[in-house]
Design a protein around this motif. Structure first.
Motif, PDB file in Angstrom:
ATOM      1  N   HIS A 124       0.848  -1.188   0.000  1.00  0.00           N
ATOM      2  CA  HIS A 124       0.000   0.000   0.000  1.00  0.00           C
ATOM      3  C   HIS A 124       0.889   1.246   0.000  1.00  0.00           C
ATOM      4  CE1 HIS A 124      -3.480   2.359   2.139  1.00  0.00           C
ATOM      5  NE2 HIS A 124      -3.271   2.773   0.897  1.00  0.00           N
ATOM      6  N   VAL A 125       0.938   1.931  -1.117  1.00  0.00           N
ATOM      7  CA  VAL A 125       1.753   3.141  -1.247  1.00  0.00           C
ATOM      8  C   VAL A 125       0.992   4.165  -2.088  1.00  0.00           C
ATOM      9  CG1 VAL A 125       3.926   4.149  -2.032  1.00  0.00           C
ATOM     10  CG2 VAL A 125       3.893   1.817  -1.181  1.00  0.00           C
ATOM     11  N   PRO A 126       0.649   5.339  -1.531  1.00  0.00           N
ATOM     12  CA  PRO A 126       0.070   6.397  -2.372  1.00  0.00           C
ATOM     13  C   PRO A 126       1.075   6.839  -3.422  1.00  0.00           C
ATOM     14  CG  PRO A 126      -0.287   6.835  -0.023  1.00  0.00           C
ATOM     15  CD  PRO A 126       0.698   5.706  -0.111  1.00  0.00           C
ATOM     16  N   ALA A 127       0.613   7.027  -4.652  1.00  0.00           N
ATOM     17  CA  ALA A 127       1.520   7.391  -5.742  1.00  0.00           C
ATOM     18  C   ALA A 127       2.176   8.743  -5.513  1.00  0.00           C
ATOM     19  CB  ALA A 127       0.756   7.392  -7.063  1.00  0.00           C
ATOM     20  N   TRP A 128       1.500   9.637  -4.766  1.00  0.00           N
ATOM     21  CA  TRP A 128       2.024  10.991  -4.579  1.00  0.00           C
ATOM     22  C   TRP A 128       3.027  11.098  -3.433  1.00  0.00           C
ATOM     23  CZ3 TRP A 128       1.131  12.475   0.355  1.00  0.00           C
ATOM     24  CH2 TRP A 128       0.058  11.872   1.014  1.00  0.00           C
TER      25      TRP A 128
END
Length: 311
Positions: free
Chosen positions: A103-107
């Motif tokens: 789980h990693v936000p792209a921003w």
């Protein structure tokens, strides 16, 4: 081990999917629930204690943050999607799985989590319901003490959570506190505060509580960040506990104006988020403002579950 199963209705037998999470971690619980919301057409079985249950093998499994369960299932030849749900500044653990995701936000700036096995980033795991209640009120304190010693969590609850909860009740009328670990210390510290409801994360829908709350204070976790981003809502971080929370707070602050709680009596902490106020999440690049992480993970689980009959 306790197992919860959603029985199949009369008709064709649905593919059976096992869901495993680490109930001690807020992010793990949240990730499992949000992905499961996109798998309603399958028969979902939840391993409550964070391990593979006895009984017939499922057609596939989603394992969040429990490497031992992934290994057991692989030994039983069950295809596994393994999801690392929380933020970490360290290398990801070695896992046994057909598909590995993180789980990693792209921003989120900075280096991405390191995996020797090539875990793929998901983007934001958003809640199933994106809107907030029109008549929302009160405050939500979302507290994670996972990986912190019991003594440190108790001191934190006494010196940080209680003054915040008292001020939250005074300012907003009521306060819900949701925590994942450190149960005795949290409940004992908050017991004297009238107007506070204390919940264990595994027993309550934190996403729904957020939709109903006006003010949101939370430990630096991906659960908190994804809730605020998905609903374009303000967020103030609680003081970080541990290097993972510290790193996430620092990185988030490089993009989004998210402050950290200082003095509970500070007026700027409590004003409601009014109409016409610019969303703090407008600072996120629209190209990276992707909320489809849960759908992506669910798609991979579905592919594994249906593969024996589809291909």
């Amino acid at each position: 081990m306790a197992v919860l199963s959603v029985p199949s209705p009369n008709g064709p037998v649905r593919q059976r999917v096992l869901l495993v999470d680490d109930a001690r971690q807020l992010d793990s619980l949240t990730a499992r629930r949000r992905v499961a919301a996109h798998l309603a057409e399958l028969e979902l079985v939840h391993g409550e204690e964070g391990a593979a249950p006895e009984g017939p093998c499922p057609h596939a499994a989603l394992v969040c943050d429990v490497p031992g369960a992934a290994r057991e299932l692989a030994e039983r030849e069950v295809p596994v999607v393994y999801l690392h749900s929380g933020h970490t500044a360290a290398e990801l653990p070695v896992t046994t799985a057909a598909i590995r995701q993180v789980h990693v936000p792209a921003w989120l700036p900075g280096p991405k989590p390191v995996s020797r096995e090539g875990a793929q980033p998901t983007g934001v795991l958003a809640p199933g319901r994106l809107g907030r209640d029109r008549k929302r009120s009160g405050s939500l304190l979302l507290f994670s003490a996972y990986g912190v010693s019991g003594g440190a969590a108790e001191v934190y609850a006494e010196l940080t959570l209680r003054p915040l909860a008292e001020e939250a009740v005074r300012r907003t009328g009521r306060c819900d506190v949701v925590y994942d670990t450190g149960a005795e210390g949290v409940r004992e510290a908050l017991a004297p505060v009238e107007g506070v409801r204390v919940h264990l994360a595994r027993e309550v829908d934190a996403d729904a509580l957020h939709a109903a709350a006006e003010v949101f204070l939370a430990s630096p976790t991906l659960t908190a960040v994804s809730l605020a981003q998905a609903r374009r809502a303000p967020l103030t971080f609680l003081p970080a506990l541990g290097p993972g929370q510290e790193d996430l707070a620092r990185r988030t602050g490089q993009v989004v104006p998210v402050g950290t709680v200082g003095d509970p009596a500070e007026p700027g902490l409590w004003p409601p988020y009014g109409q016409g106020t610019r969303s703090p999440w407008s600072a996120v690049d629209p190209a990276a403002d992707d909320l489809r992480g849960a759908q992506r993970v669910a798609r991979r689980v579905r592919q594994l579950a249906l593969a024996p009959t589809t291909f």
